[in-house]
Write an enzyme that holds these catalytic residues in place. Structure first.
Site, PDB file in Angstrom:
ATOM      1  N   GLU A   1       1.059  -1.210  -0.211  1.00  0.00           N
ATOM      2  CA  GLU A   1       0.031   0.310   0.294  1.00  0.00           C
ATOM      3  C   GLU A   1       0.994   1.523  -0.335  1.00  0.00           C
ATOM      4  O   GLU A   1       1.100   2.230   0.614  1.00  0.00           O
ATOM      5  CB  GLU A   1      -0.612   0.132   1.090  1.00  0.00           C
ATOM      6  CG  GLU A   1      -1.770  -1.062   1.894  1.00  0.00           C
ATOM      7  CD  GLU A   1      -3.403  -0.986   1.916  1.00  0.00           C
ATOM      8  OE1 GLU A   1      -2.916   0.079   2.936  1.00  0.00           O
ATOM      9  OE2 GLU A   1      -4.209  -0.915   2.214  1.00  0.00           O
TER      10      GLU A   1
ATOM     11  N   GLU B   1      -7.008  -7.401  -0.685  1.00  0.00           N
ATOM     12  CA  GLU B   1      -6.972  -7.658   0.744  1.00  0.00           C
ATOM     13  C   GLU B   1      -8.385  -7.729   0.825  1.00  0.00           C
ATOM     14  O   GLU B   1      -9.322  -6.532  -0.141  1.00  0.00           O
ATOM     15  CB  GLU B   1      -6.128  -6.342   1.612  1.00  0.00           C
ATOM     16  CG  GLU B   1      -4.980  -6.544   1.677  1.00  0.00           C
ATOM     17  CD  GLU B   1      -4.195  -5.873   3.066  1.00  0.00           C
ATOM     18  OE1 GLU B   1      -5.140  -4.895   3.566  1.00  0.00           O
ATOM     19  OE2 GLU B   1      -2.961  -5.931   2.578  1.00  0.00           O
TER      20      GLU B   1
HETATM   21  C1  GAL Z   1      -4.165  -2.069   4.609  1.00  0.00           C
HETATM   22  C2  GAL Z   1      -3.121  -3.415   5.327  1.00  0.00           C
HETATM   23  C3  GAL Z   1      -3.083  -4.051   5.933  1.00  0.00           C
HETATM   24  C4  GAL Z   1      -4.188  -4.044   7.151  1.00  0.00           C
HETATM   25  C5  GAL Z   1      -5.202  -3.614   6.678  1.00  0.00           C
HETATM   26  C6  GAL Z   1      -6.201  -3.531   7.733  1.00  0.00           C
HETATM   27  O1  GAL Z   1      -4.504  -1.086   4.220  1.00  0.00           O
HETATM   28  O2  GAL Z   1      -2.765  -3.518   3.879  1.00  0.00           O
HETATM   29  O3  GAL Z   1      -1.850  -4.884   6.279  1.00  0.00           O
HETATM   30  O4  GAL Z   1      -3.357  -3.115   7.470  1.00  0.00           O
HETATM   31  O5  GAL Z   1      -4.978  -2.750   6.068  1.00  0.00           O
HETATM   32  O6  GAL Z   1      -7.695  -3.418   7.966  1.00  0.00           O
END
Ligand code: GAL
Length: 634
Positions: free
Chosen positions: A144, A315
């Site tokens: 990110e 994610e």
């Molecule tokens: C994303 C990040 C992850 C985790 C997640 C939590 O922004 O890539 O490592 O922190 O959010 O929602």
């Protein structure tokens, strides 16, 4: 190519004894991918040069033996403490000149040469060791970029690099002075070494200076990512991916995407509704447990463009997150809906974040597919359901849309540099058009400014601050309707007002003679219904008037299919304008019930119910969080 699911996993967080059982359960759930490693630097190299890859070898082996494919992350988003001790000046500085210290993540400045060398070293080690590992089927660079406002840094390293960037771009201080208009307020420079970063000035810095700095900051992210991809490419043929974010525009994702094979993004619909989507209290209440009905789709379409057709969810929110002001649980069925919506927009893979909820550290309140005690959390069942469902609908694909919306990252920077009205936000403007198109049941392609327009019937270019002549000509030549504006082409690339005055579209006699920004609550009604808010322009010229303000002044002017829109439409006005354009073009639209959204693939029409109550589409009733698949007609 087939649709697949995956999960983010942190073997270093758990005793090695549980890895085989975790891997077995992942495979049993129907997952294909497991992403690991992106925060593991302190365990891979606890002190300088002391590499400990044995545990990672074993983790990859255990996961691979269970039939899973590994996405290996480079760990450069979390440099360990010793790296910071070695390079104390690698930390980014905020606009007040304060270091952004160790103790969380992303504590680095993209311009720091010493840190870049450390990254090259660890990435080389990983690439040499795992580049040909048969279980490692994809790589993720860093994590990110830009998260936690980390694209921009005001460090000494950034200043040195910015001076160099300016020297490359402008070649001479005189050329830079001319480009930026530095004669204003005696801001002229005699040498590139005199140029500082545009923070800590008495009042606002020259917008041209700030814009140049924003372009530079974006280029630094591109270069940082490229340093990694160049190494990885020497050792692996597996696809290279980065996980981008929702509503993060501080660097040009199209530029970063050129060096990668697949774009991915991290989708947290409920957290985003809370803290990243505009909407009144009623809207936020209606979608509290589902997320905004257009926000995910917008990013799916954007990242499909960034990935030149290939994109993933890296994610996916599986339950309540920890980071929004309030964190309710998704409505039952939403985890499934979000996954299917991504597939309908052409995703190849959807990976859930994360496998097991961590009982320690910053994200201990963030749900996983498993609870901290390894019992299944509600998200796991929905993941398994999607896995079973995609087995019967394997084909990746989405239809090519007939409507295109141009997205331009520098325009997002430009209107932050000079909003003129406090709430003039580029993403907000583009998204308001996107939302109106979707509410009419249209599938939309978000496209880069350079994307060929052939085949599109309706093309929108709202708020694009500087428009190259080539794009103007392509829009003018479109066989269909090109709707340009508001505020489009109103600056040169170097951030001054062009003369002849904007928009200067070929063959269209329209001039923006004056602009006004409007405070919240102030709307200018439009004759026949709807209004403009935030922004209104006063148009002159002999082009045909399409729509007028209630005062009789022109709001839309055009010639043939080329139209200029001189204001920011409310939802009702966007609907009127876009429905009218579609009717002219013979494009079918329909007014969808609240929360119902469509996306077509080559063979199917997907219908998603984001509402918390049943909704009806044609003769079908969808429950809350319902997903309906219909064969496509015609
Ligand atoms: C994303 C990040 C992850 C985790 C997640 C939590 O922004 O890539 O490592 O922190 O959010 O929602």
């Amino acid at each position: 190519m087939t649709r697949t699911l995956g999960v983010c996993y942190y073997p270093e967080h758990w005793p090695e004894e549980v890895w085989p059982e975790d891997a077995r359960r992942m495979a049993e759930t129907g997952l294909t991918w497991v992403r690991i490693g992106e925060f593991a630097w302190s365990r891979l190299e606890p002190t300088e040069g002391d590499y400990r890859f044995d545990w990672l070898d074993r983790a990859i082996e255990v996961l691979g033996a269970a039939g899973l494919k590994v996405i290996l992350g480079t760990p450069t988003a979390t440099p360990p403490r010793w790296v910071v001790t070695k390079h104390p000046d690698m930390l980014a500085l905020d606009a007040e000149g304060r270091p952004r210290g160790f103790g969380s993540r992303r504590h680095y400045c993209f311009s720091h040469r010493g840190y870049l060398a450390e990254c090259r070293r660890i990435v080389t080690k990983l690439a040499e060791r795992y580049g040909r590992n048969s279980h490692v089927a994809a790589w993720q660079t860093d994590n990110e970029y830009g998260c936690h406002d980390t694209t921009i840094s005001y460090s000494d390293a950034a200043r040195t690099a910015f001076r160099d960037w300016c020297a490359q771009r402008y070649q001479s201080p005189e050329a830079l002075n001319r480009a930026w208009g530095n004669v204003f307020w005696s801001m002229e420079y005699a040498s590139f070494d005199e140029i500082d970063l545009p923070n800590l000035t008495v009042t606002e810095a020259n917008p041209a200076h700030v814009m140049a700095f924003r372009r530079f900051a974006s280029d630094q992210v591109v270069a940082f990512n490229r340093a990694q991809t160049e190494i990885l490419r020497r050792h692996t043929d597996a696809p290279l991916i980065h996980n981008y974010m929702g509503r993060v525009t501080e660097f040009d994702h199209f530029d970063v995407g050129q060096d990668l094979d697949i774009a991915s993004w991290d989708s947290y619909p409920m957290g985003f509704l809370m803290d990243r989507v505009e909407g009144d209290a009623a809207h936020k209440a209606a979608y509290l447990r589902q997320g905004d009905p257009d926000f995910q789709a917008f990013h799916h379409d954007l990242y499909r463009a960034v990935g030149r057709g290939r994109w993933w969810i890296m994610e996916q929110q599986p339950g309540p997150v920890n980071w929004a002001p309030w964190n309710p649980a998704p409505l039952p069925g939403m985890v499934r809906l979000w996954a299917w919506e991504a597939f309908a927009h052409g995703a190849e893979a959807v990976c859930f974040f994360r496998w097991r909820q961590a009982p320690f550290a910053q994200e201990q309140m963030h749900a996983g597919l498993l609870r901290p005690d390894s019992v299944a959390a509600p998200g796991l069942g929905e993941a398994a359901q999607v896995a079973a469902e995609i087995a019967d609908a394997p084909e990746v694909g989405t239809a090519r849309a007939e409507v295109a919306l141009i997205f331009d990252y520098p325009s997002a920077w430009a209107w932050q540099v000079q909003p003129q009205g406090a709430d003039f936000d580029y993403v907000r403007l583009v998204f308001s058009a996107y939302r109106a198109l979707r509410a009419r049941g249209l599938s939309v392609d978000v496209i880069a400014p350079e994307t060929p327009l052939d085949g599109y019937r309706l093309v929108l270019a709202p708020g694009m601050f500087a428009m190259p002549d080539g794009l103007k000509a392509r829009l003018a030549a479109l066989e269909g309707i090109a709707l340009v504006g508001p505020r489009t082409a109103s600056k040169t690339a170097e951030f001054s007002i062009p003369v002849p005055l904007p928009p200067a579209l070929p063959g269209l006699d329209v001039t923006v003679a004056r602009v006004e920004s409007l405070p919240p609550g102030e709307e200018r009604p439009v004759a026949g219904g709807g209004a403009v808010a935030h922004w209104v322009e006063h148009l002159e010229g002999s082009a045909e008037v399409g729509l007028c303000l209630a005062t009789g002044e022109a709001l839309v002017m055009g010639r043939g299919g080329l139209r200029y829109l001189g204001g920011w439409p409310t939802a009702a006005l966007w609907d009127r304008i876009l429905a009218g354009a579609c009717a002219e073009l013979g494009l079918a639209t329909e007014v969808l019930p609240d929360g119902l959204r469509l996306r077509d693939t080559p063979s199917e029409r997907f219908v998603f119910n984001y509402a918390a109550h049943p909704q009806t589409y044609r003769d079908h009733t969808l429950p809350p969080a319902g997903v309906l698949r219909l064969p496509r007609r015609g």
